[in-house]
Enzyme design. Structure first.
Site, mmCIF file in Angstrom:
data_model
loop_
_atom_site.group_PDB
_atom_site.id
_atom_site.type_symbol
_atom_site.label_atom_id
_atom_site.label_comp_id
_atom_site.label_asym_id
_atom_site.label_seq_id
_atom_site.Cartn_x
_atom_site.Cartn_y
_atom_site.Cartn_z
ATOM 1 N N HIS A 57 0.829 -1.218 0.000
ATOM 2 C CA HIS A 57 0.000 0.000 0.000
ATOM 3 C C HIS A 57 0.864 1.269 0.000
ATOM 4 O O HIS A 57 0.494 2.291 0.583
ATOM 5 C CB HIS A 57 -0.962 0.012 1.187
ATOM 6 C CG HIS A 57 -1.836 -1.192 1.281
ATOM 7 N ND1 HIS A 57 -3.009 -1.318 0.555
ATOM 8 C CD2 HIS A 57 -1.710 -2.346 1.983
ATOM 9 C CE1 HIS A 57 -3.574 -2.491 0.824
ATOM 10 N NE2 HIS A 57 -2.798 -3.147 1.675
ATOM 11 N N SER A 80 17.546 18.054 -19.015
ATOM 12 C CA SER A 80 16.443 18.975 -19.280
ATOM 13 C C SER A 80 16.939 20.147 -20.111
ATOM 14 O O SER A 80 18.077 20.588 -19.956
ATOM 15 C CB SER A 80 15.868 19.490 -17.957
ATOM 16 O OG SER A 80 15.038 20.611 -18.181
ATOM 17 N N LYS A 100 18.734 18.770 -13.798
ATOM 18 C CA LYS A 100 17.922 17.574 -14.011
ATOM 19 C C LYS A 100 18.655 16.472 -14.777
ATOM 20 O O LYS A 100 19.343 16.716 -15.754
ATOM 21 C CB LYS A 100 16.651 17.928 -14.824
ATOM 22 C CG LYS A 100 15.594 18.698 -14.073
ATOM 23 C CD LYS A 100 14.874 17.870 -13.031
ATOM 24 C CE LYS A 100 14.099 16.730 -13.646
ATOM 25 N NZ LYS A 100 13.043 17.168 -14.559
ATOM 26 N N GLU A 135 11.217 5.326 -18.185
ATOM 27 C CA GLU A 135 9.874 5.856 -18.437
ATOM 28 C C GLU A 135 9.271 5.252 -19.704
ATOM 29 O O GLU A 135 8.080 4.904 -19.741
ATOM 30 C CB GLU A 135 9.939 7.373 -18.566
ATOM 31 C CG GLU A 135 10.199 8.083 -17.259
ATOM 32 C CD GLU A 135 10.344 9.580 -17.437
ATOM 33 O OE1 GLU A 135 9.464 10.313 -16.967
ATOM 34 O OE2 GLU A 135 11.334 10.023 -18.051
#
Length: 395
Positions: free
Chosen positions: A156, A279, A285, A292
């Site tokens: 959870h 980025s 970044k 992904e």
């Protein structure tokens, strides 16, 4: 140019473009398999007294040369051919003359393309299985490097029980090996030879030997009765796409974990610069784009499965042109899975766990402490559960 079904009536070029679609381009990956099946078929015709030996030698030599030239990039299946079967017979006839027109006796494009497709899929399944096992090995290697690092185990999305890199990586490796076994099972449907079923109803008045071609091509059996062949289309393909979906689902969940662990809030892992991107606006970044896209492409795999099943659903018996459309999602899913499994081991090789950043909440040992009470005091688990819970609430 004349096509195999041409009876002399003019064809609107828009019809050719629409009906051929991408099929001619997709058939390029089937050329070598179509050649193998065509040679086996011609050898059977000669053995049955239906094709002169001289014609067989011309056919075998011609098709072998044509296949080699295709592999070398000297020709491709173009729209003008409509499909790979037309391309091969046309080029063969141009090369060896009248003998080239004899190779199609006792078969149809329907069983011809399905035979080539099953031969191709047998190899594709083996390659997918090999790469899945390679990804599992990469997880084993990660566990060997950093297996002693403690990790919190989550349920959870909350810290639940203690885990480790060994357990975490080992769980994914075990499931990938299970996927490899699932891929192996796809061979059951791919090992039945459709060759000789022709358009779905056999070749009346021709003494063809389907057993001989099945043996030459390494099939385990002949698919019978002939009417079952077209009814079976889409089933092996859907089974393979289902197994690919499971593979992609497993690697997507692996990727999802690593992206969570890579966030600044967790900071459990470091990813190699070679497998992250930057980025365009934020200098600090580093983005886990590879993982992904692995996660995102699991949706594509599922969509390909649903597309194939949707194409076949509620078709009447016998061959229907709709079945041609299976190739697009089938090949797309195979390719995206192969590409994913090609990059994943290298990406995993650069993953390192940052032990100094990993904190296990003290309460994570609660279940273990409850079990210990049961063993030491002989009380029920429910009583031990209550005691440990009370202790934690008082802290």
């Amino acid at each position: 140019m004349s096509r195999l079904w041409d009876k002399g009536a003019p064809l609107d070029e828009r019809v050719l473009r629409y009906t051929a679609g991408e099929d001619h381009a997709l058939d390029n990956r089937l050329v070598e398999y179509d050649v193998r099946a065509s040679i086996a078929h011609a050898e059977m015709l000669t053995a049955q007294g239906l094709l002169p030996s001289a014609d067989l030698e011309a056919i075998r030599s011609g098709l072998t040369e044509i296949a080699a030239e295709h592999a070398a990039g000297k020709w491709q299946v173009l729209l003008e051919y409509e499909d790979g079967q037309t391309a091969l017979e046309t080029l063969l006839t141009q090369r060896i003359g009248e003998a080239g027109k004899r190779v199609h006796l006792g078969r149809s494009r329907n069983d011809q393309v399905l035979t080539a497709l099953r031969l191709y899929l047998r190899d594709a399944v083996d390659e997918l299985k090999h790469r899945v096992e390679g990804a599992a090995q990469a997880l084993d290697d990660l566990a060997a490097r950093e297996g002693d690092v403690q990790l919190p185990g989550y349920t959870h999305m909350q810290q639940a029980m203690p885990s480790s890199v060994t357990l975490w990586a080992g769980g994914f490796a075990a499931e990938l090996r299970d996927d490899a076994e699932g891929l192996q099972q796809v061979h059951r449907r791919l090992q039945r030879s459709p060759l000789g079923s022709a358009a779905g109803y056999g070749s009346p008045n021709l003494p063809i030997d389907r057993e001989a071609t099945a043996k030459k091509l390494g099939f385990a059996s002949v698919q019978t009765p002939v009417t079952s062949v077209q009814l079976s289309r889409g089933k092996a393909e859907a089974e393979l796409l289902f197994e690919i979906s499971l593979v992609m689902q497993d690697v997507a969940r692996l990727a999802s974990d690593l992206m969570l662990f890579y966030t600044q809030e967790f900071s459990f892992v470091a990813l190699p610069d070679a497998f992250t991107t930057g980025s365009s606006i934020m200098p600090q970044k580093r983005n886990p784009d590879v993982f992904e896209l692995i996660r995102g492409r699991s949706a594509t795999a599922q969509a390909c499965l649903l597309e194939v099943m949707g194409i076949v659903a509620k078709l009447p018996s016998g061959y229907q042109r709709d079945l041609q459309l299976i190739k697009v999602p089938l090949f797309r899913s195979i390719d995206l899975c192969l590409d994913t499994l090609a990059i994943l081991p290298s990406a995993l090789a650069g993953v390192t766990f940052r032990q100094e950043r990993i904190r296990l909440d003290p309460s994570i040992h609660a279940a273990s402490e409850a079990n210990e009470l049961v063993v030491k005091e002989g009380i029920s688990f429910r009583e031990a559960y209550r005691r440990i819970g009370d202790q934690l609430r008082k802290k």
